[in-house]
Structure formats: C-alpha cells, structure tokens
Design an enzyme around this catalytic site. Structure first.
Site, PDB file in Angstrom:
ATOM      1  N   HIS A   1     104.041 -26.765  72.746  1.00  0.00           N
ATOM      2  CA  HIS A   1     103.662 -27.767  73.738  1.00  0.00           C
ATOM      3  C   HIS A   1     102.950 -27.089  74.907  1.00  0.00           C
ATOM      4  O   HIS A   1     103.102 -25.884  75.121  1.00  0.00           O
ATOM      5  CB  HIS A   1     104.911 -28.467  74.298  1.00  0.00           C
ATOM      6  CG  HIS A   1     105.568 -29.431  73.366  1.00  0.00           C
ATOM      7  ND1 HIS A   1     106.920 -29.408  73.101  1.00  0.00           N
ATOM      8  CD2 HIS A   1     105.065 -30.483  72.652  1.00  0.00           C
ATOM      9  CE1 HIS A   1     107.227 -30.386  72.259  1.00  0.00           C
ATOM     10  NE2 HIS A   1     106.121 -31.050  71.970  1.00  0.00           N
TER      11      HIS A   1
ATOM     12  N   CYS B  58     112.451 -28.869  78.551  1.00  0.00           N
ATOM     13  CA  CYS B  58     112.528 -29.943  77.552  1.00  0.00           C
ATOM     14  C   CYS B  58     113.947 -30.445  77.299  1.00  0.00           C
ATOM     15  O   CYS B  58     114.143 -31.454  76.625  1.00  0.00           O
ATOM     16  CB  CYS B  58     111.846 -29.552  76.258  1.00  0.00           C
ATOM     17  SG  CYS B  58     112.454 -28.061  75.527  1.00  0.00           S
TER      18      CYS B  58
HETATM   19  N1  GLY Z   1     111.923 -27.779  67.826  1.00  0.00           N
HETATM   20  C1  GLY Z   1     111.307 -28.563  68.825  1.00  0.00           C
HETATM   21  C2  GLY Z   1     110.184 -29.353  68.295  1.00  0.00           C
HETATM   22  O1  GLY Z   1     109.520 -28.881  67.414  1.00  0.00           O
HETATM   23  O2  GLY Z   1     109.928 -30.447  68.696  1.00  0.00           O
END
Ligand code: GLY
Length: 265
Positions: free
Chosen positions: A174, A259
C-alpha cells in the site's frame, strides 16, 4: 505528560479508535511482497492488546468491531473505511478475500456522524492507499486501488476542497506501507520502497523499512513500530515524542501501526 490534544475550549478533543481483534486465521493473510513466515497467533493477540492500550492510555475511546475469523486480514481495519471531515468512505478492497470485511464497518462509520458513501464497482480502493497531509490526499495506485477507485474518491473530495494527488506504488503493498506523514506534513519513507520521492511536497528518508509507518497522535507525538529504533532516534532529533510498540506478527503480513486502526477525530 502533555499528550492529549485539546479542543479550542480546552476540553479534551473527542478521539475514537476503531479496531478489530486479530482473526485466528491471521497467518493465512494475503502476501504480496513478502515471503510467508510462521506467525505466532498468541503473540499477535498480545501485540494487538498492547497497541490498543497505547491509545486507551492516551484517553481515546476504543470501539471494537466484531471479530471476523473468516477474514485473515480483518485486523487491518484501516483498509475498509477512510474518514474525512463530514465524510466516511467505505472502500471496495482490491483483494477479493477482503471484500467481506467492509459491511461490518458500516455501523461504526455511521456512528461517526458523517455522511457515509462507498466506492462502487468497478472501482477498488483500500484505506492503506490513502494518505492525508493537510488538505492534500495522496492516493496510491496499487494492485489494490485502481484508476476507477481513485477517480471515485477524487470526485467525492475535490468538491469538498481537498487536493487529490495520485502516486504510483509498485514496491510496497500500500502507499502507507511505503510512506506516511509527520505532524508537520513531512512525508517519511524508506527509499527502497518508494517509487518516486519527488511526488511529495517534503520528503524525509528513514533508515528502516519498519520506520515508514507512523500514527500521528498529536502535534508532537507519533506512534512507531519498535522494530525501527534508528528511525525513532531520527524523529526524536526533530523534537517529536516517539512512542513505540511491537507489531512484528503484523509486519510479517505486510501490516504496520497505521493499518491496525481507524482514527476518528
Ligand atoms: N496482509 C494484508 C493485506 O494483504 O491486505
């Protein structure tokens, strides 16, 4: 300890933390850039409790979403909603295994008192790809957030006075796996995982991959993984108070301190 932020009237500002306990299937979470390694489920729960306790200790209201054992990545709750002033955007994750996490976020989104809208097909967008810096919103274009998702967010935000800047992200899961921002708006990141540092108005490289993610707690305080001691020293040298907490079991799954929660303030 002068950590709690204050409203103009001097009363503590209302801050809510949305979190979801780790799934018992956490070890089966999605992986994009990392190799799968064993995850200690008990340690993950301990680390999650410590993480939440940091916020609780600072006076945040903690709201736990229902456990979602069938969603290994459900603990990474930030990917399911993005909060703006007056607006809560329910996302549409690019990872199919994560789509089912969103609906259980709706009641918490509605409880923020904001207008609740959603990203719709064929758009995909995950909250980990959204970085707010002042009135600028950086949108990471990743395997999880597509052009249509970014365009839908732009059409929601630009009329509300936000500047939306799309940035390429190919070296991390991300955008916020690669960069986050300090309270003064300086974007920090571990350069090997940042596609183009010139996309940001002000950029500061950090010495550790685990040092890319900070949660801003107030104007002088950030929360950081305790796996990034050199970054902590760098940030303390800039006059910041740096709190640290262990998140190794989540880092193994490409998660980080950002997150694991949604901050509503
Ligand atoms: N393991 C976090 C994701 O890939 O969204």
């Amino acid at each position: 300890m002068a950590i709690a932020s204050a409203s103009p009237a001097g009363a503590p500002a209302h801050r809510t933390l949305l979190v979801r306990p780790p799934s018992s299937a956490l070890a089966d979470g999605e992986l994009t850039h990392l190799e799968r390694v064993p995850v200690d489920a008990d340690l993950a729960v301990q680390q999650w409790n410590r993480y939440v306790d940091v916020f609780r200790g600072l006076g945040w209201d903690v709201r736990e979403l229902p456990a979602a054992d069938s969603h290994p990545d459900g603990v990474f709750v930030e990917d399911t909603v993005v909060i703006f002033d007056g607006l809560a955007v329910l996302t549409r994750p690019g990872a199919l295994s994560r789509r089912g996490e969103v609906e259980s976020m709706r009641p918490a989104a509605e409880a923020t008192g904001r207008e609740v809208v959603e990203i719709t097909s064929p758009g995909t967008l995950e909250g980990g790809d959204i970085l707010k810096v002042g009135r600028t919103v950086y949108v990471g274009r990743t395997a999880r957030t597509n052009a249509e998702g970014a365009a839908q967010l732009r059409s929601l935000l630009e009329p509300r006075g936000w500047r939306v800047v799309e940035v390429p992200v190919t070296r991390a899961l991300h955008l916020k796996s690669a960069v986050t921002a300090l309270p003064d708006g300086t974007v920090i990141g571990y350069e090997p995982t940042v596609d183009d540092v010139t996309r940001f108005d002000a950029f500061l490289p950090v010495p550790e991959a685990e040092g890319t993610a900070v949660v801003v707690l107030d104007e002088t305080t950030v929360l950081l993984s305790d796996a990034a001691p050199a970054t902590a020293e760098l940030l303390r040298g800039r006059g910041l108070t740096v709190l640290t907490t262990p998140v190794t079991e989540f880092e193994k799954l490409e998660g980080c301190v950002t997150c694991l929660s949604v901050r509503v303030r």
